[in-house]
Design a protein around this motif. Structure first.
Motif, PDB file in Angstrom:
ATOM      1  N   GLY A   6       4.206   2.595 -11.774  1.00 13.06           N
ATOM      2  CA  GLY A   6       4.050   2.093 -10.412  1.00 13.06           C
ATOM      3  C   GLY A   6       5.075   2.685  -9.469  1.00 13.06           C
ATOM      4  O   GLY A   6       4.757   3.046  -8.332  1.00 13.06           O
ATOM      5  N   LEU A   7       6.314   2.814  -9.929  1.00 11.96           N
ATOM      6  CA  LEU A   7       7.373   3.406  -9.107  1.00 11.96           C
ATOM      7  C   LEU A   7       7.091   4.877  -8.823  1.00 11.96           C
ATOM      8  O   LEU A   7       7.242   5.337  -7.682  1.00 11.96           O
ATOM      9  CB  LEU A   7       8.725   3.249  -9.802  1.00 11.96           C
ATOM     10  N   TYR A  10       4.359   5.176  -6.292  1.00 18.25           N
ATOM     11  CA  TYR A  10       4.872   4.839  -4.959  1.00 18.25           C
ATOM     12  C   TYR A  10       5.668   6.001  -4.369  1.00 18.25           C
ATOM     13  O   TYR A  10       5.520   6.322  -3.183  1.00 18.25           O
ATOM     14  CB  TYR A  10       5.749   3.587  -5.011  1.00 18.25           C
ATOM     15  N   ILE A  13       3.245   8.688  -3.207  1.00 19.47           N
ATOM     16  CA  ILE A  13       2.580   8.229  -1.976  1.00 19.47           C
ATOM     17  C   ILE A  13       3.557   8.286  -0.811  1.00 19.47           C
ATOM     18  O   ILE A  13       3.211   8.731   0.283  1.00 19.47           O
ATOM     19  CB  ILE A  13       2.010   6.806  -2.160  1.00 19.47           C
ATOM     20  N   TRP A  14       4.810   7.850  -1.024  1.00 17.91           N
ATOM     21  CA  TRP A  14       5.821   7.822   0.037  1.00 17.91           C
ATOM     22  C   TRP A  14       6.062   9.221   0.603  1.00 17.91           C
ATOM     23  O   TRP A  14       6.074   9.412   1.810  1.00 17.91           O
ATOM     24  CB  TRP A  14       7.120   7.219  -0.503  1.00 17.91           C
ATOM     25  N   SER A  54       7.684   3.875   4.818  1.00 20.10           N
ATOM     26  CA  SER A  54       7.799   2.881   3.751  1.00 20.10           C
ATOM     27  C   SER A  54       6.735   1.797   3.879  1.00 20.10           C
ATOM     28  O   SER A  54       6.149   1.373   2.873  1.00 20.10           O
ATOM     29  CB  SER A  54       9.189   2.252   3.773  1.00 20.10           C
ATOM     30  N   ALA A  57       3.274   3.403   3.060  1.00 18.51           N
ATOM     31  CA  ALA A  57       3.203   3.691   1.620  1.00 18.51           C
ATOM     32  C   ALA A  57       3.052   2.413   0.812  1.00 18.51           C
ATOM     33  O   ALA A  57       2.343   2.405  -0.199  1.00 18.51           O
ATOM     34  CB  ALA A  57       4.443   4.465   1.183  1.00 18.51           C
ATOM     35  N   ALA A  58       3.694   1.337   1.248  1.00 16.35           N
ATOM     36  CA  ALA A  58       3.556   0.064   0.538  1.00 16.35           C
ATOM     37  C   ALA A  58       2.123  -0.455   0.602  1.00 16.35           C
ATOM     38  O   ALA A  58       1.586  -0.947  -0.395  1.00 16.35           O
ATOM     39  CB  ALA A  58       4.528  -0.964   1.119  1.00 16.35           C
ATOM     40  N   TRP A  61       0.026   1.827  -1.615  1.00 22.08           N
ATOM     41  CA  TRP A  61       0.312   1.541  -3.020  1.00 22.08           C
ATOM     42  C   TRP A  61      -0.300   0.216  -3.449  1.00 22.08           C
ATOM     43  O   TRP A  61      -0.817   0.099  -4.566  1.00 22.08           O
ATOM     44  CB  TRP A  61       1.815   1.513  -3.275  1.00 22.08           C
ATOM     45  N   PHE A  65      -2.766  -0.349  -6.481  1.00 19.95           N
ATOM     46  CA  PHE A  65      -2.475  -1.320  -7.534  1.00 19.95           C
ATOM     47  C   PHE A  65      -3.650  -2.269  -7.750  1.00 19.95           C
ATOM     48  O   PHE A  65      -4.031  -2.543  -8.889  1.00 19.95           O
ATOM     49  CB  PHE A  65      -1.206  -2.106  -7.186  1.00 19.95           C
TER      50      PHE A  65
END
Length: 80
Positions: A6-7, A10, A13-14, A54, A57-58, A61, A65
């Motif tokens: 997941g990190l 992210y 994507i970021w 950020s 991207a969140a 993400w 997810f």
């Protein structure tokens, strides 16, 4: 999906979103001084762009997810 996966997703994507956000609101220097580039922005506002990146991207993400948890797509199916 593990927390490491997941990190990493992210982070990818970021960085992708960052390159999309960087050109927003850029104004060139009208009369660049000695040693300044003609294409250099007057005020790059990098902190603002990092915050926007950020947040976007969140959201992206989170969508990834949810789709992954609903098993809409799976990386394991590619291997089988």
């Amino acid at each position: 999906m593990s927390w490491a996966t997941g990190l990493m997703v992210y982070i990818v994507i970021w960085w992708t979103v960052l390159f999309a956000v960087l050109p927003l609101g850029v104004r060139r220097v009208d009369k660049p001084g000695r040693g300044e580039d003609h294409g250099a922005p007057e005020r790059p506002e990098l902190l603002r762009k990092v915050i926007i990146t950020s947040a976007v991207a969140a959201v992206v993400w989170l969508g990834f997810f949810v789709l992954h948890q609903l098993d809409v797509f799976s990386f394991r199916r590619l291997v089988e």
